[in-house]
Design a protein around this motif. Sequence first.
Motif, PDB file in Angstrom:
ATOM      1  N   ALA A 290      29.786  67.969  33.279  1.00  0.00           N
ATOM      2  CA  ALA A 290      28.895  68.162  32.867  1.00  0.00           C
ATOM      3  C   ALA A 290      28.150  68.895  31.087  1.00  0.00           C
ATOM      4  O   ALA A 290      27.331  68.682  30.965  1.00  0.00           O
ATOM      5  N   GLY A 291      28.153  66.931  30.574  1.00  0.00           N
ATOM      6  CA  GLY A 291      28.079  66.805  29.699  1.00  0.00           C
ATOM      7  C   GLY A 291      28.519  67.423  28.966  1.00  0.00           C
ATOM      8  O   GLY A 291      27.648  67.453  27.480  1.00  0.00           O
ATOM      9  N   LEU A 292      29.631  68.090  28.821  1.00  0.00           N
ATOM     10  CA  LEU A 292      30.321  68.758  27.661  1.00  0.00           C
ATOM     11  C   LEU A 292      31.143  67.293  26.503  1.00  0.00           C
ATOM     12  O   LEU A 292      31.964  66.992  26.868  1.00  0.00           O
ATOM     13  N   PRO A 293      30.673  67.874  24.663  1.00  0.00           N
ATOM     14  CA  PRO A 293      31.493  66.878  23.932  1.00  0.00           C
ATOM     15  C   PRO A 293      33.027  68.150  24.447  1.00  0.00           C
ATOM     16  O   PRO A 293      33.629  68.877  24.777  1.00  0.00           O
ATOM     17  N   VAL A 294      34.220  66.554  24.360  1.00  0.00           N
ATOM     18  CA  VAL A 294      35.435  67.139  24.977  1.00  0.00           C
ATOM     19  C   VAL A 294      36.593  67.224  23.396  1.00  0.00           C
ATOM     20  O   VAL A 294      36.554  66.414  22.907  1.00  0.00           O
ATOM     21  N   ILE A 295      36.816  68.503  23.130  1.00  0.00           N
ATOM     22  CA  ILE A 295      37.956  68.355  22.374  1.00  0.00           C
ATOM     23  C   ILE A 295      39.833  68.319  22.804  1.00  0.00           C
ATOM     24  O   ILE A 295      39.841  68.981  24.147  1.00  0.00           O
TER      25      ILE A 295
ATOM     26  N   VAL B 135      38.222  59.776  27.148  1.00  0.00           N
ATOM     27  CA  VAL B 135      37.958  60.367  26.039  1.00  0.00           C
ATOM     28  C   VAL B 135      37.727  58.783  24.537  1.00  0.00           C
ATOM     29  O   VAL B 135      38.620  58.494  24.093  1.00  0.00           O
ATOM     30  N   VAL B 136      36.220  59.036  24.204  1.00  0.00           N
ATOM     31  CA  VAL B 136      35.980  58.073  23.628  1.00  0.00           C
ATOM     32  C   VAL B 136      35.942  58.943  22.144  1.00  0.00           C
ATOM     33  O   VAL B 136      35.307  59.520  21.823  1.00  0.00           O
ATOM     34  N   ASP B 137      37.322  59.126  21.059  1.00  0.00           N
ATOM     35  CA  ASP B 137      37.176  59.589  19.862  1.00  0.00           C
ATOM     36  C   ASP B 137      36.319  59.418  18.958  1.00  0.00           C
ATOM     37  O   ASP B 137      35.444  57.593  18.989  1.00  0.00           O
TER      38      ASP B 137
ATOM     39  N   GLY C 178      33.246  62.669  22.251  1.00  0.00           N
ATOM     40  CA  GLY C 178      34.555  63.795  21.804  1.00  0.00           C
ATOM     41  C   GLY C 178      35.573  63.311  20.646  1.00  0.00           C
ATOM     42  O   GLY C 178      35.357  62.267  20.439  1.00  0.00           O
ATOM     43  N   PHE C 179      36.733  64.372  20.175  1.00  0.00           N
ATOM     44  CA  PHE C 179      37.491  64.360  19.399  1.00  0.00           C
ATOM     45  C   PHE C 179      38.783  63.831  20.476  1.00  0.00           C
ATOM     46  O   PHE C 179      39.149  65.032  21.177  1.00  0.00           O
ATOM     47  N   LEU C 180      40.167  63.530  19.881  1.00  0.00           N
ATOM     48  CA  LEU C 180      41.165  63.278  20.375  1.00  0.00           C
ATOM     49  C   LEU C 180      42.058  63.628  19.021  1.00  0.00           C
ATOM     50  O   LEU C 180      41.626  63.746  17.883  1.00  0.00           O
ATOM     51  N   VAL C 181      42.828  64.776  19.553  1.00  0.00           N
ATOM     52  CA  VAL C 181      43.729  66.024  18.089  1.00  0.00           C
ATOM     53  C   VAL C 181      45.328  65.319  18.817  1.00  0.00           C
ATOM     54  O   VAL C 181      45.678  64.882  19.561  1.00  0.00           O
ATOM     55  N   PRO C 182      45.754  65.530  17.375  1.00  0.00           N
ATOM     56  CA  PRO C 182      47.515  64.883  17.830  1.00  0.00           C
ATOM     57  C   PRO C 182      48.308  66.461  18.501  1.00  0.00           C
ATOM     58  O   PRO C 182      47.327  67.058  18.556  1.00  0.00           O
TER      59      PRO C 182
ATOM     60  N   PRO D 194      25.414  71.289  15.949  1.00  0.00           N
ATOM     61  CA  PRO D 194      24.696  71.783  17.656  1.00  0.00           C
ATOM     62  C   PRO D 194      24.721  70.082  17.857  1.00  0.00           C
ATOM     63  O   PRO D 194      24.242  69.780  19.097  1.00  0.00           O
ATOM     64  N   ALA D 195      23.779  69.353  16.901  1.00  0.00           N
ATOM     65  CA  ALA D 195      23.369  67.950  17.359  1.00  0.00           C
ATOM     66  C   ALA D 195      24.794  67.181  18.037  1.00  0.00           C
ATOM     67  O   ALA D 195      23.879  66.782  18.617  1.00  0.00           O
ATOM     68  N   MET D 196      25.384  66.829  16.714  1.00  0.00           N
ATOM     69  CA  MET D 196      26.064  66.289  17.755  1.00  0.00           C
ATOM     70  C   MET D 196      27.101  66.789  18.630  1.00  0.00           C
ATOM     71  O   MET D 196      27.560  66.035  19.258  1.00  0.00           O
ATOM     72  N   ARG D 197      27.342  68.228  19.213  1.00  0.00           N
ATOM     73  CA  ARG D 197      27.352  68.905  20.449  1.00  0.00           C
ATOM     74  C   ARG D 197      26.984  68.040  20.775  1.00  0.00           C
ATOM     75  O   ARG D 197      27.648  67.256  22.198  1.00  0.00           O
ATOM     76  N   GLU D 198      25.264  67.929  21.219  1.00  0.00           N
ATOM     77  CA  GLU D 198      24.761  66.887  22.256  1.00  0.00           C
ATOM     78  C   GLU D 198      24.754  66.297  22.603  1.00  0.00           C
ATOM     79  O   GLU D 198      24.624  65.513  23.291  1.00  0.00           O
ATOM     80  N   GLN D 199      25.226  65.126  20.785  1.00  0.00           N
ATOM     81  CA  GLN D 199      24.629  63.518  21.425  1.00  0.00           C
ATOM     82  C   GLN D 199      25.962  63.369  21.968  1.00  0.00           C
ATOM     83  O   GLN D 199      26.473  62.012  22.989  1.00  0.00           O
ATOM     84  N   MET D 200      27.629  63.780  21.416  1.00  0.00           N
ATOM     85  CA  MET D 200      28.183  63.709  22.566  1.00  0.00           C
ATOM     86  C   MET D 200      28.708  64.169  24.083  1.00  0.00           C
ATOM     87  O   MET D 200      29.028  64.086  24.523  1.00  0.00           O
TER      88      MET D 200
END
Length: 180
Positions: free
Chosen positions: A92-97, A108-110, A114-118, A136-142
């Motif tokens: 869907a083109g979403l960044p993932v946490i 997920v490539v941290d 998106g971001f990996l969290v403990p 928002p630019a980071m969201r779109e890029q990720m």
Amino acid sequence: CMVARFAGQKDHETLLNALENLATKDWRLILIGDGPRNSQIQRKVQQLGLGNRVEFLGASNQVAAQLSNAQLFVLASRWEGLPRSIIEAMRAGLPVIASDVGGVSELVVDGETGFLVPPESPKALAERFETLLTDPAMREQMGRAGRARYEAEFTFERMYQETLAVYESVLQNKQHRKAG
């Protein structure tokens, strides 16, 4: 948006505790899924005063449509195999946490998709949420990077061809052993 069964494996509590810390930010959470802990999580939402920001959609056959309306995807979890919900979010083109458990880091490539969290870390989850909520630019890029990763690695055709290649290799090895 989070798509997950309301069961012990999934960590809705950590997600809600993280979002409680972001009460001054503009966000809304959609939870898709059902399960034995649904009522407990709904009570937690009310206790935290998040009832007007969290929507429970229940089990759904319209996950792709819901994801197309989201701006980011989260999967807070205590353990995982290889979660399909993350693959669907990337499609869907979403960044993932997501919690860095099991096979999540294979998807997920941290810092890129998106971001990996403990796991079980509301503070880390809140920090990553805040980063994406305010950029928002980071969201779109990720999101674009996640979609590209999905297309390169996780489409049905790709998985089919790779599985077929494994079977062909096994058959060839078997035939060589019989001939030898």
